[in-house]
Design a protein around this motif. Structure first.
Motif, PDB file in Angstrom:
ATOM      1  N   ALA A   1      49.385  56.550  42.057  1.00 41.87           N
ATOM      2  CA  ALA A   1      49.115  55.142  41.766  1.00 41.87           C
ATOM      3  C   ALA A   1      47.867  54.641  42.491  1.00 41.87           C
ATOM      4  CB  ALA A   1      50.330  54.290  42.154  1.00 41.87           C
ATOM      5  N   VAL A   2      47.756  54.933  43.770  1.00 38.12           N
ATOM      6  CA  VAL A   2      46.618  54.416  44.532  1.00 38.12           C
ATOM      7  C   VAL A   2      45.316  55.091  44.100  1.00 38.12           C
ATOM      8  CG1 VAL A   2      46.814  55.968  46.531  1.00 38.12           C
ATOM      9  CG2 VAL A   2      45.875  53.674  46.841  1.00 38.12           C
ATOM     10  N   MET A   3      45.392  56.380  43.723  1.00 40.59           N
ATOM     11  CA  MET A   3      44.190  57.064  43.223  1.00 40.59           C
ATOM     12  C   MET A   3      43.761  56.479  41.875  1.00 40.59           C
ATOM     13  SD  MET A   3      44.563  61.106  44.231  1.00 40.59           S
ATOM     14  CE  MET A   3      46.198  61.362  43.563  1.00 40.59           C
ATOM     15  N   GLU A   4      44.731  56.226  41.011  1.00 38.47           N
ATOM     16  CA  GLU A   4      44.426  55.652  39.702  1.00 38.47           C
ATOM     17  C   GLU A   4      43.891  54.228  39.843  1.00 38.47           C
ATOM     18  OE1 GLU A   4      45.142  56.253  35.292  1.00 38.47           O
ATOM     19  OE2 GLU A   4      44.269  57.247  37.030  1.00 38.47           O
ATOM     20  N   PHE A   5      44.426  53.499  40.795  1.00 39.61           N
ATOM     21  CA  PHE A   5      43.966  52.132  41.052  1.00 39.61           C
ATOM     22  C   PHE A   5      42.481  52.144  41.426  1.00 39.61           C
ATOM     23  CE2 PHE A   5      43.432  48.189  43.407  1.00 39.61           C
ATOM     24  CZ  PHE A   5      44.163  47.275  42.650  1.00 39.61           C
ATOM     25  N   GLY A   6      42.105  53.093  42.273  1.00 37.90           N
ATOM     26  CA  GLY A   6      40.698  53.192  42.656  1.00 37.90           C
ATOM     27  C   GLY A   6      39.814  53.635  41.513  1.00 37.90           C
ATOM     28  N   ALA A   7      40.331  54.512  40.661  1.00 40.96           N
ATOM     29  CA  ALA A   7      39.532  55.035  39.552  1.00 40.96           C
ATOM     30  C   ALA A   7      39.329  54.022  38.442  1.00 40.96           C
ATOM     31  CB  ALA A   7      40.210  56.287  38.983  1.00 40.96           C
TER      32      ALA A   7
ATOM     33  N   PRO B   1      33.885  46.460  39.826  1.00 43.25           N
ATOM     34  CA  PRO B   1      35.357  46.490  39.840  1.00 43.25           C
ATOM     35  C   PRO B   1      35.915  45.239  39.153  1.00 43.25           C
ATOM     36  CG  PRO B   1      34.497  45.891  41.989  1.00 43.25           C
ATOM     37  CD  PRO B   1      33.318  46.299  41.175  1.00 43.25           C
ATOM     38  N   ASN B   2      37.131  45.369  38.620  1.00 44.05           N
ATOM     39  CA  ASN B   2      37.728  44.258  37.871  1.00 44.05           C
ATOM     40  C   ASN B   2      38.435  43.279  38.808  1.00 44.05           C
ATOM     41  OD1 ASN B   2      36.916  45.541  35.460  1.00 44.05           O
ATOM     42  ND2 ASN B   2      38.754  46.822  35.489  1.00 44.05           N
ATOM     43  N   CYS B   3      37.674  42.649  39.667  1.00 45.83           N
ATOM     44  CA  CYS B   3      38.255  41.768  40.688  1.00 45.83           C
ATOM     45  C   CYS B   3      38.970  40.556  40.085  1.00 45.83           C
ATOM     46  CB  CYS B   3      37.168  41.289  41.653  1.00 45.83           C
ATOM     47  SG  CYS B   3      36.428  42.616  42.632  1.00 45.83           S
ATOM     48  N   ASP B   4      38.480  40.045  38.963  1.00 43.90           N
ATOM     49  CA  ASP B   4      39.059  38.836  38.368  1.00 43.90           C
ATOM     50  C   ASP B   4      40.507  39.033  37.938  1.00 43.90           C
ATOM     51  OD1 ASP B   4      36.705  37.531  38.786  1.00 43.90           O
ATOM     52  OD2 ASP B   4      35.956  37.768  36.735  1.00 43.90           O
ATOM     53  N   VAL B   5      40.872  40.272  37.593  1.00 49.92           N
ATOM     54  CA  VAL B   5      42.246  40.530  37.145  1.00 49.92           C
ATOM     55  C   VAL B   5      42.961  41.482  38.101  1.00 49.92           C
ATOM     56  CG1 VAL B   5      41.764  40.083  34.710  1.00 49.92           C
ATOM     57  CG2 VAL B   5      41.405  42.380  35.624  1.00 49.92           C
ATOM     58  N   CYS B   6      42.503  41.556  39.323  1.00 53.52           N
ATOM     59  CA  CYS B   6      43.090  42.482  40.298  1.00 53.52           C
ATOM     60  C   CYS B   6      44.331  41.852  40.941  1.00 53.52           C
ATOM     61  CB  CYS B   6      42.066  42.829  41.378  1.00 53.52           C
ATOM     62  SG  CYS B   6      42.738  43.927  42.654  1.00 53.52           S
TER      63      CYS B   6
ATOM     64  N   TYR C   1      36.982  40.949  48.930  1.00 57.83           N
ATOM     65  CA  TYR C   1      36.827  39.902  47.906  1.00 57.83           C
ATOM     66  C   TYR C   1      36.642  38.533  48.562  1.00 57.83           C
ATOM     67  CZ  TYR C   1      37.696  36.944  43.864  1.00 57.83           C
ATOM     68  OH  TYR C   1      37.567  35.991  42.866  1.00 57.83           O
ATOM     69  N   SER C   2      37.475  38.247  49.546  1.00 57.64           N
ATOM     70  CA  SER C   2      37.411  36.928  50.193  1.00 57.64           C
ATOM     71  C   SER C   2      36.127  36.744  50.992  1.00 57.64           C
ATOM     72  CB  SER C   2      38.626  36.722  51.105  1.00 57.64           C
ATOM     73  OG  SER C   2      38.611  37.653  52.176  1.00 57.64           O
ATOM     74  N   GLU C   3      35.562  37.847  51.506  1.00 57.77           N
ATOM     75  CA  GLU C   3      34.345  37.760  52.322  1.00 57.77           C
ATOM     76  C   GLU C   3      33.095  38.156  51.543  1.00 57.77           C
ATOM     77  OE1 GLU C   3      34.980  40.110  55.798  1.00 57.77           O
ATOM     78  OE2 GLU C   3      36.597  38.830  56.570  1.00 57.77           O
ATOM     79  N   ASN C   4      33.251  38.367  50.236  1.00 59.28           N
ATOM     80  CA  ASN C   4      32.126  38.739  49.357  1.00 59.28           C
ATOM     81  C   ASN C   4      31.418  40.006  49.858  1.00 59.28           C
ATOM     82  OD1 ASN C   4      30.501  38.437  47.091  1.00 59.28           O
ATOM     83  ND2 ASN C   4      28.984  37.194  48.181  1.00 59.28           N
ATOM     84  N   ARG C   5      32.210  41.040  50.152  1.00 63.16           N
ATOM     85  CA  ARG C   5      31.659  42.289  50.686  1.00 63.16           C
ATOM     86  C   ARG C   5      31.969  43.482  49.777  1.00 63.16           C
ATOM     87  NH1 ARG C   5      34.165  43.076  56.290  1.00 63.16           N
ATOM     88  NH2 ARG C   5      32.586  44.714  56.481  1.00 63.16           N
ATOM     89  N   ILE C   6      32.289  43.212  48.534  1.00 65.33           N
ATOM     90  CA  ILE C   6      32.662  44.281  47.602  1.00 65.33           C
ATOM     91  C   ILE C   6      31.566  45.350  47.507  1.00 65.33           C
ATOM     92  CG2 ILE C   6      33.184  44.842  45.194  1.00 65.33           C
ATOM     93  CD1 ILE C   6      35.441  43.395  46.514  1.00 65.33           C
ATOM     94  N   VAL C   7      30.333  44.911  47.381  1.00 61.40           N
ATOM     95  CA  VAL C   7      29.213  45.829  47.163  1.00 61.40           C
ATOM     96  C   VAL C   7      28.963  46.707  48.393  1.00 61.40           C
ATOM     97  CG1 VAL C   7      26.741  46.012  46.687  1.00 61.40           C
ATOM     98  CG2 VAL C   7      28.120  44.330  45.474  1.00 61.40           C
ATOM     99  N   GLU C   8      29.144  46.165  49.585  1.00 66.42           N
ATOM    100  CA  GLU C   8      28.794  46.908  50.797  1.00 66.42           C
ATOM    101  C   GLU C   8      29.906  47.823  51.316  1.00 66.42           C
ATOM    102  OE1 GLU C   8      29.193  43.959  54.455  1.00 66.42           O
ATOM    103  OE2 GLU C   8      28.107  42.997  52.792  1.00 66.42           O
TER     104      GLU C   8
END
Length: 345
Positions: free
Chosen positions: A179-185, A193-198, A207-214
């Motif tokens: 599950a966790v591997m599939e979640f990452g994939a 990444p699909n943050c809006d529907v995560c 997400y809260s600190e706007n650090r997704i890219v880094e």
């Protein structure tokens, strides 16, 4: 939020229908895990289907020749995986009566099986609570918990492994690991990444600190080595030459055309003076042409191979060699396979 429960619920709804997910047969799980190392599912799936059709049991794989295995593996890359696969198949078939070990420690002693693969097999096949940590898991953990320790550092590897041990669902370890591997994939992807529907969005630090890219953080690799390959396609229009790479280097035990490796790109005059070229032509008259003026650059993880193909047409019949029509039957690196198809062997 119960991280493990949320991820498992997401998995029940979103998991892909893949053949190795309908079995707990350690042979099939092992095959899939070895093939998917450093390989996307979309690329690895056709190879998995070919292997399970040709080698339905570990005994079939053990009794195959290495050459046949390398030919079927051709194009998947990281060929040491295929050689290790064969070694372990023979160990399991002939020394262990076809029965894979049922625990992490003994699985990890088999050739080509490291921490990740041993954990996957032990948990999926035998319900052992051994957590898997692959690139997908690193990414999910790093973003969700806001961890900026480099994932490819000694400290990072140890830290994420301990975190994974704390989070694993001991009641359903195999399903949780998948599950966790599939979640990452599929959900927490490297890019976009699909943050809006995560389902983890509200408690995700990145997400809260706007650090997704880094995140995740990764130490930079060392300098990429540049190598210059000049392949000599020696032919009398009926036969040609292939040789096997036997040294411990890239593409070990695969076949290739006679090779002149140089420290930089060389011209036709330099090539003619090279010992390999002189040994192949043996004073015979020939025509020499360059097939590709611009070198084809084949990129591997730590080196780039700048490749040019030189056509050497001899004005005499070759005493040794193979029929040109037989060239496609040999296991070769993908850049050779592409040339063989383009050239029309």
């Amino acid at each position: 939020m119960d991280f493990s429960r949320v991820v498992r619920v997401w998995y029940d709804i979103n998991k892909r229908d893949l053949p190795w997910r309908s079995t707990k047969d350690p042979y099939q799980i092992w095959l899939s895990e070895i093939m998917l190392q450093q390989t996307r599912v979309e690329q690895g799936l056709p190879y998995y289907l070919k292997f399970t059709e040709r080698f339905p049991t570990v005994f079939d794989l053990a009794n195959a020749s290495e050459e046949e295995i390398l030919k079927l593996w051709q194009g998947l890359g990281y060929y040491s995986r295929a050689r290790n696969l064969h070694t372990t198949a023979k160990k399991v078939a002939f020394d262990l009566n076809g029965i894979f070990p049922d625990n992490y420690k003994e699985l990890k002693e088999l050739k080509g099986i490291g921490d990740y693969t041993a954990s996957a097999i032990a948990s999926i096949c035998f319900d052992r609570p051994t957590p898997v940590v692959d690139g997908n898991v690193y990414r999910v953990f790093s973003r969700y918990f806001g961890i900026d320790i480099p994932i490819n550092s000694t400290k990072g590897i140890q830290y994420f492994k301990k975190l994974a041990e704390q989070l694993i669902d001991v009641e359903n370890p195999g399903e949780y690991n998948q599950a966790v591997m599939e979640f990452g994939a599929r959900q927490c992807k490297p890019k976009s990444p699909n943050c809006d529907v995560c389902p983890l969005q509200h408690s995700c630090v990145a997400y809260s600190e706007n650090r997704i890219v880094e995140l995740p953080v990764k130490l930079k690799k060392g300098k990429v080595k540049q190598r210059y390959f000049n392949y000599l396609i020696v032919t009398d229009n009926q036969k040609t030459l292939l040789q096997q790479r036997t040294k411990k280097d890239i593409w070990q035990n695969l076949y290739e055309f006679p090779l002149v490796e140089s420290s930089e790109e060389i011209n036709i005059e330099k090539l003619k003076e090279h010992r390999v070229f002189l040994d192949l032509t043996e004073g015979a008259s020939y025509d020499l042409t360059l097939y590709n003026e611009e070198a084809k650059v084949h990129k591997l993880s730590h080196q780039h191979i700048h490749t040019r193909f030189w056509i050497v047409t001899l004005h005499k019949k070759m005493k040794t060699g193979i029929e040109r029509k037989d060239v496609p039957d040999y296991p070769v690196p993908v850049l050779i396979a592409n040339f063989v198809e383009d050239f029309g062997f």
